[in-house]
Design a protein around this motif. Structure first.
Motif, PDB file in Angstrom:
ATOM      1  N   GLN A   1       0.639  -1.003   0.300  1.00  0.00           N
ATOM      2  CA  GLN A   1       0.276   0.127   0.058  1.00  0.00           C
ATOM      3  C   GLN A   1       1.032   1.294   0.331  1.00  0.00           C
ATOM      4  N   ALA A   2       2.148   1.522   0.426  1.00  0.00           N
ATOM      5  CA  ALA A   2       2.818   2.449   1.039  1.00  0.00           C
ATOM      6  C   ALA A   2       3.267   3.320  -0.929  1.00  0.00           C
ATOM      7  N   PRO A   3       2.674   4.780  -0.851  1.00  0.00           N
ATOM      8  CA  PRO A   3       2.637   5.188  -1.446  1.00  0.00           C
ATOM      9  C   PRO A   3       3.926   5.130  -2.039  1.00  0.00           C
ATOM     10  N   LYS A   4       4.096   5.854  -3.632  1.00  0.00           N
ATOM     11  CA  LYS A   4       6.046   5.886  -4.084  1.00  0.00           C
ATOM     12  C   LYS A   4       6.910   6.526  -3.379  1.00  0.00           C
ATOM     13  N   GLY A   5       5.650   8.236  -2.727  1.00  0.00           N
ATOM     14  CA  GLY A   5       6.804   8.572  -2.076  1.00  0.00           C
ATOM     15  C   GLY A   5       7.561   8.413  -0.979  1.00  0.00           C
ATOM     16  N   GLY A   6       7.105   7.478  -0.777  1.00  0.00           N
ATOM     17  CA  GLY A   6       6.806   6.326   1.029  1.00  0.00           C
ATOM     18  C   GLY A   6       8.426   5.848   1.388  1.00  0.00           C
TER      19      GLY A   6
END
Lengths: 495, 495
Positions: free
Chosen positions: A32-37
């Protein structure tokens, strides 16, 4: 003595806590983590991994374990087994100079990125230099152990205790002699069973069916969840928190179904480890091969059987109404269509182990100096042509398809084939104890889960693969049951 | 000096890493962990919280910060602000005897469970003893500071710098005089606008709309995600990984829509903090009041305006086709229906601050000794009757409805009302710079986001609430705009 044990317990507890945290971070990153994370979470994973590694490889801890090992007779069964496993690991790590180990860790850390880049460019040459280094390090590290056994057998042993070239050569030889001709025979028929089960189904319905089927098998949703990821996997936080993923493709509604059943097999194993092992390093599968035997048992032997579909077809129709117009036999044949595919993870039951054979022969050839890394694309393609009758059109469809080598996993692939072999042996033994066909037809899958729980799951790592299999079957690994099973099943379907 | 700064930076980095990890664990626990995983994850959260707390409260770190504070003129703007904030926190913690602090932490740790138990039994008497203790500790800790200002004002200040009883008394007095009569006037009409927007919508469609609307507002899904939880919230891992939740109820399709917009306001704020603040303690909202001003600005001033619906109605129809048969005006009135509700989190824009007023008067009354904890249910119910014209039938609908007090959050509630007041002041200022109505009608919400980013978001904690508001509006907190806004909006709707 008891003081030492309690320090030991504290350290193991600490390590397990770190590993559980790592599992949660990994889960987050992959589901689930967004790319930014990505950057921050990867950094956390790196830091915690190092910490976890250092906890059980520092001098003080090694000394503690060695001292406990000397007095192992006064330990209880569980503690003794833990210490024995750790001593084996320590022996392997101790002989490697720490600067070399660090360099190797750095190498495998960057190798996955290079592999991905090579895939993007569809060019094995980009990956070859780093792969060469990985193979060389593996050779070197094994040689440091100073044992007589050949290098590749020792690597195999690291993933499956007691495995060696001799056993696997024999297995794959039989497979080649029996399955390759059978496949050619089937292929000549050009039958299309799969056409009938080709339809679209919404992601929502597929999700609901995945949950239903997992409950049906006995996966406990009080102690587990299912989510989505690019590549399906199972991950254990602890035995009370076991997490599965699958992937939903609207055009392939059976893909998510079977990947859910497969991961469900892994998950039921992890949930079934006995509570008393929870705070020990034994709360894990006995080996990769045994783990894979459970997922493949559920996916293929159970999930791709006619009796399973007799028992469940009307229930699946609630989610996939397209099945209403088909008979059980038609569904059964459809999900057992044989196809000469290029990609291992998409292979059917009959051809799967042939994909593993390609990898096994290549790894062995490189380890004993017969093959050169640079020639791999050509060798790969030739073997695929010989065994499966298909040829990759580029390296992504061929030698670059699996992530394993970039992670340093050499000798790991055969576990998948061993899983298949074990699964049929287990099946034969189970049939002597319980009416498996009847249980499937009546939807009593809990009986199957309970049998596996008693014979395999509850032990975790307390028993070796060999102990488990002999205990269940009265004999060690024996591929004849697997080969017989495949021949019978597919001759019947294609007759 | 630079050496001290670099040690300081390392410690802050370490703390931020722990806090990000805590955020991820909290996220997991509240959005997906299976029941079986609660115990282990809660334990991890407990351990890491303690570690994070100790990092910035140990003697060595305090000494370091005090030394930096002495030389603060030679620090850059960001470092100086960080040190100033830490010094303020340290001053507050230093005066509390450590054993008392420990007892208080244990008290609040167990209080939430007792509050939940009291809710189950619908009986405030179960919660009263522990609540009494919490209030007493808060009084005592404030008194240790030895300041002249009254206790409750000091508590208010902890959540909103510069706040005090005098300012809030004036605000709530005006509110009481203006809004309570307006509400009575409206209630006499017994109009039902809401009936028209009552329909069912599938969770799937609601989910899709939530994603659409967040993108529409400018929330960046490369640096954020949305998921589900029992109570909607926003959580920041770091500015590149901001996570929102909402809750989907099939019978209330506007509930998820507005909670997504609300959390989106918080999320856009967090994503908008300037990159240069990322590794500092300033990567956060200026205050709870300012944070709440952003969520309420998006939810109410933007999201519940007629122009917003002019610009978006045809797009929302793709997800909620039931809207096709309604006019913009009908939707607008439907989502602005005034209701005398018992529960704060479900209150409409007009009555919301009256719910806060009840809590404010009670907190103030207890802190200055006017009220007794035991009498709270009765006082609560009387005030609800007086201001909102409704009476809770039990304590769950009344004094036990909010979790805040059980966590030790005394003086926190007014931030919500301040958020409302700020949001209208900000709106008035924004209208002078850009054509807000036009932007809404044309769907150019990015212009609004950019304005807020420049004036508020990018500063993080670098500016105080007061500095931000004066900078934007040329004056400090002033509730007249908020009260005027409510009167105009609701008189127009109900006329």
């Amino acid at each position: 003595m008891r003081d030492k044990v309690s320090i030991f317990r504290e350290k193991i507890k600490e390590k397990k806590m770190l590993d559980s945290m790592l599992a949660l971070l990994q889960w987050d990153l992959e589901t689930q983590a967004p790319k930014g994370g990505y950057e921050l979470i990867s950094k956390m994973i790196g830091d915690l991994s190092l910490k976890s590694y250092e906890l059980t490889t520092n001098k003080e801890f090694i000394k503690l374990v060695e001292n406990l090992y000397k007095e192992k007779e006064s330990l209880d069964e569980i503690e003794r087994k833990e210490v024995e496993i750790l001593i084996e690991d320590i022996e392997k790590i101790k002989v490697i100079p720490s600067d070399e180990y660090r360099l190797y860790s750095e190498l495998t850390a960057k190798a996955q990125g290079i592999w991905e880049h090579a895939r993007e460019k569809k060019d094995f040459k980009i990956f070859a230099p780093v792969l060469k280094e990985i193979f060389e390090y593996n050779k070197k590290f094994i040689k440091y152990r100073g044992k007589d056994e050949d290098v590749y057998s020792q690597l195999l042993c690291d993933y499956e205790k007691g495995m060696n070239i001799e056993k696997l050569d024999k297995f794959f030889e039989e497979l080649k002699n029996e399955i390759v001709p059978l496949l050619k025979e089937i292929e000549l028929q050009k039958r299309d069973f799969q056409g009938k089960i080709k339809f679209q189904e919404s992601k929502e319905k597929q999700k609901e069916l995945s949950k239903f089927i997992l409950k049906y098998l006995g996966f406990d949703f009080q102690r587990g969840i299912i989510s989505e990821s690019t590549h399906p996997f199972t991950l254990t936080v602890n035995r009370n928190d076991v997490r599965l993923t699958t992937k939903y493709i609207e055009e392939l509604p059976f893909s998510s179904l079977y990947s859910s059943i497969h991961e469900g097999g892994h998950g039921i194993y992890e949930q079934g480890v006995e509570n008393v092992l929870e705070e020990t390093i034994l709360a894990d599968g006995s080996s990769m091969g045994i783990h894979e035997s459970q997922s493949r048992f559920y996916e293929n032997i159970i999930g791709r059987s006619e009796e399973f579909w007799s028992g469940i077809k009307d229930k699946v129709e609630n989610y996939y109404p397209n099945l209403k117009k088909l008979s059980v036999k038609e569904v059964y044949k459809g999900i057992n269509q044989v196809e000469k595919s290029l990609i291992r993870v998409e292979a059917d039951e009959l051809t799967y182990s042939l994909h593993i054979m390609v990898r096994y022969e290549i790894e062995k050839g490189i380890m004993n100096g017969k093959y050169n890394v640079d020639e791999l694309p050509q060798i790969w393609n030739e073997k695929m042509m010989e065994y499966l009758g298909v040829e990759p059109k580029d390296d992504v469809e061929g030698v670059l398809q699996d992530v394993h080598w970039s992670c340093g996993l050499i000798g790991y692939f055969p576990s998948y084939a061993l899983g298949n072999v074990y699964s049929v042996q287990i099946y034969e033994a189970m049939k002597k104890d319980i009416n498996v066909e009847g249980a499937l037809e009546r939807g009593e899958l809990i009986k199957i889960k309970e049998w596996l729980g008693e014979k395999i799951h509850k032990y975790g790592k307390l028993k070796t693969p060999k102990e488990i299999i002999i205990n269940i079957c009265g004999e060690d690994l024996n591929s004849k049951y697997y080969i017989e099973y495949l021949k019978n099943k597919y001759r019947e379907i294609y007759n």
